[in-house]
Design an enzyme around this catalytic site. Sequence first.
Site, PDB file in Angstrom:
ATOM      1  N   LYS A  29       0.627  -1.176   0.142  1.00  0.00           N
ATOM      2  CA  LYS A  29       0.273  -0.244   0.136  1.00  0.00           C
ATOM      3  C   LYS A  29       0.958   0.971   0.049  1.00  0.00           C
ATOM      4  O   LYS A  29       1.960   1.143   0.152  1.00  0.00           O
ATOM      5  CB  LYS A  29      -0.770   0.066   1.243  1.00  0.00           C
ATOM      6  CG  LYS A  29      -1.738  -1.269   0.800  1.00  0.00           C
ATOM      7  CD  LYS A  29      -2.822  -1.252   2.435  1.00  0.00           C
ATOM      8  CE  LYS A  29      -3.405  -2.385   2.632  1.00  0.00           C
ATOM      9  NZ  LYS A  29      -4.694  -2.161   3.973  1.00  0.00           N
ATOM     10  N   TYR A  69     -11.823  -2.669  -2.128  1.00  0.00           N
ATOM     11  CA  TYR A  69     -12.522  -2.992  -0.924  1.00  0.00           C
ATOM     12  C   TYR A  69     -13.856  -2.552  -1.272  1.00  0.00           C
ATOM     13  O   TYR A  69     -14.605  -2.581   0.127  1.00  0.00           O
ATOM     14  CB  TYR A  69     -11.979  -1.540  -0.325  1.00  0.00           C
ATOM     15  CG  TYR A  69     -10.609  -2.052  -0.010  1.00  0.00           C
ATOM     16  CD1 TYR A  69     -10.122  -2.998   1.143  1.00  0.00           C
ATOM     17  CD2 TYR A  69      -9.131  -1.043   0.113  1.00  0.00           C
ATOM     18  CE1 TYR A  69      -9.279  -3.025   1.179  1.00  0.00           C
ATOM     19  CE2 TYR A  69      -8.403  -1.424   0.357  1.00  0.00           C
ATOM     20  CZ  TYR A  69      -8.002  -2.135   0.722  1.00  0.00           C
ATOM     21  OH  TYR A  69      -6.638  -2.641   1.364  1.00  0.00           O
ATOM     22  N   ASN A 132      -0.905  -0.224   7.538  1.00  0.00           N
ATOM     23  CA  ASN A 132      -0.847  -1.894   7.603  1.00  0.00           C
ATOM     24  C   ASN A 132      -0.561  -1.992   6.631  1.00  0.00           C
ATOM     25  O   ASN A 132       0.075  -3.291   5.826  1.00  0.00           O
ATOM     26  CB  ASN A 132      -1.479  -2.651   8.265  1.00  0.00           C
ATOM     27  CG  ASN A 132      -2.950  -2.686   7.248  1.00  0.00           C
ATOM     28  OD1 ASN A 132      -2.875  -2.525   6.539  1.00  0.00           O
ATOM     29  ND2 ASN A 132      -4.274  -3.357   8.063  1.00  0.00           N
ATOM     30  N   HIS A 135      -1.716  -5.211   1.185  1.00  0.00           N
ATOM     31  CA  HIS A 135      -2.370  -6.388   0.921  1.00  0.00           C
ATOM     32  C   HIS A 135      -2.317  -7.664   0.901  1.00  0.00           C
ATOM     33  O   HIS A 135      -1.571  -8.143   0.110  1.00  0.00           O
ATOM     34  CB  HIS A 135      -3.779  -5.489   0.210  1.00  0.00           C
ATOM     35  CG  HIS A 135      -5.128  -6.431  -0.080  1.00  0.00           C
ATOM     36  ND1 HIS A 135      -6.114  -5.697   0.641  1.00  0.00           N
ATOM     37  CD2 HIS A 135      -4.983  -6.785  -0.956  1.00  0.00           C
ATOM     38  CE1 HIS A 135      -7.214  -7.141   0.066  1.00  0.00           C
ATOM     39  NE2 HIS A 135      -6.357  -7.311  -0.740  1.00  0.00           N
ATOM     40  N   GLU A 146      -9.766 -10.325  -7.159  1.00  0.00           N
ATOM     41  CA  GLU A 146      -9.008  -9.128  -7.149  1.00  0.00           C
ATOM     42  C   GLU A 146      -7.993  -8.827  -8.311  1.00  0.00           C
ATOM     43  O   GLU A 146      -7.297  -8.345  -8.475  1.00  0.00           O
ATOM     44  CB  GLU A 146      -7.709  -9.087  -5.667  1.00  0.00           C
ATOM     45  CG  GLU A 146      -8.875  -8.836  -4.113  1.00  0.00           C
ATOM     46  CD  GLU A 146      -9.090  -8.458  -3.601  1.00  0.00           C
ATOM     47  OE1 GLU A 146      -9.321  -8.712  -2.251  1.00  0.00           O
ATOM     48  OE2 GLU A 146      -7.528  -9.424  -2.694  1.00  0.00           O
TER      49      GLU A 146
HETATM   50  P1  ADP Z   1      -7.269  -7.523   5.584  1.00  0.00           P
HETATM   51  O1  ADP Z   1      -6.687  -6.416   5.275  1.00  0.00           O
HETATM   52  O2  ADP Z   1      -5.901  -8.205   6.768  1.00  0.00           O
HETATM   53  O3  ADP Z   1      -8.211  -7.899   5.026  1.00  0.00           O
HETATM   54  P2  ADP Z   1      -9.728  -6.370   5.921  1.00  0.00           P
HETATM   55  O4  ADP Z   1     -10.352  -6.467   5.139  1.00  0.00           O
HETATM   56  O5  ADP Z   1     -10.973  -6.205   7.104  1.00  0.00           O
HETATM   57  O6  ADP Z   1      -8.284  -6.729   6.272  1.00  0.00           O
HETATM   58  O7  ADP Z   1      -9.778  -4.153   6.350  1.00  0.00           O
HETATM   59  C1  ADP Z   1      -8.998  -3.977   4.982  1.00  0.00           C
HETATM   60  C2  ADP Z   1      -7.888  -2.950   5.260  1.00  0.00           C
HETATM   61  O8  ADP Z   1      -8.800  -1.810   5.931  1.00  0.00           O
HETATM   62  C3  ADP Z   1      -7.303  -3.049   6.623  1.00  0.00           C
HETATM   63  O9  ADP Z   1      -6.172  -3.791   5.888  1.00  0.00           O
HETATM   64  C4  ADP Z   1      -6.933  -1.888   7.035  1.00  0.00           C
HETATM   65  O10 ADP Z   1      -6.271  -1.222   6.569  1.00  0.00           O
HETATM   66  C5  ADP Z   1      -8.739  -1.171   6.749  1.00  0.00           C
HETATM   67  N1  ADP Z   1      -9.379  -1.568   8.282  1.00  0.00           N
HETATM   68  C6  ADP Z   1      -9.660  -2.218   8.787  1.00  0.00           C
HETATM   69  N2  ADP Z   1     -10.050  -2.425   9.839  1.00  0.00           N
HETATM   70  C7  ADP Z   1     -10.176  -0.483  10.294  1.00  0.00           C
HETATM   71  C8  ADP Z   1     -10.325   0.107  10.667  1.00  0.00           C
HETATM   72  N3  ADP Z   1     -10.775  -0.280  11.940  1.00  0.00           N
HETATM   73  N4  ADP Z   1      -9.601   1.320  11.025  1.00  0.00           N
HETATM   74  C9  ADP Z   1      -9.178   1.881   9.835  1.00  0.00           C
HETATM   75  N5  ADP Z   1      -8.550   1.158   8.610  1.00  0.00           N
HETATM   76  C10 ADP Z   1      -9.627   0.010   9.503  1.00  0.00           C
END
Ligand code: ADP
Length: 169
Positions: A29, A69, A132, A135, A146
């Site tokens: 990202k 997303y 984080n 992805h 995707e």
């Molecule tokens: P992952 O990326 O681990 O598959 P998710 O699909 O649940 O997780 O969420 C997608 C992305 O949305 C996360 O990687 C993170 O960047 C963001 N995200 C998830 N939960 C939160 C939150 N509570 N607040 C802000 N950003 C979030």
Amino acid sequence: ALALPAAAYMLQDQEVHAAELERTFIAVKPDGVQRGLISEIISRFERKGYKLVGIKVVVPSKEFAGKHYHALKEKPFFNGLSEFLSSGPVVAMVWEGEGVITYGRKLIGATDPQKSEPGTIRGDLAVVVGRNIIHGSDGPETAKDEINLWFKPEELVSFTSNAEKWIYG
Ligand code: ADP
């Protein structure tokens, strides 16, 4: 005397083929790119034994980020998340190998870096959930969708690397 080696080769081909079947979509990202973590992330997948079959640097539009997303569109952070993903260059990749979807998620670690184990990408390299750095597709269906969203078929390669017999036996 010929039958046995032929059968053995067939089995070997099937095994190599099976290993090549699974693909996942992985993206560094914008925060990971800006922090200079592209090579670190590629390195972890590469050293594991997975095979890079597609890669490009793109700045996705907010609309495209929203498509990526779409499953999260009801979440309160959806707008900020789409804005963030489109805020700069993303390194989009397709990695291939046995179990790469599930194990790729293990390499990445939990969504919230505060809960990611040390040794995982997010555990070692990130601090908060909104930044984080990486992805990874969360299942076979998402992986397929995707990969199709981010890549045209001709942007992906299929090849057998010489290391495969040392990785898969
Ligand atoms: P992952 O990326 O681990 O598959 P998710 O699909 O649940 O997780 O969420 C997608 C992305 O949305 C996360 O990687 C993170 O960047 C963001 N995200 C998830 N939960 C939160 C939150 N509570 N607040 C802000 N950003 C979030």
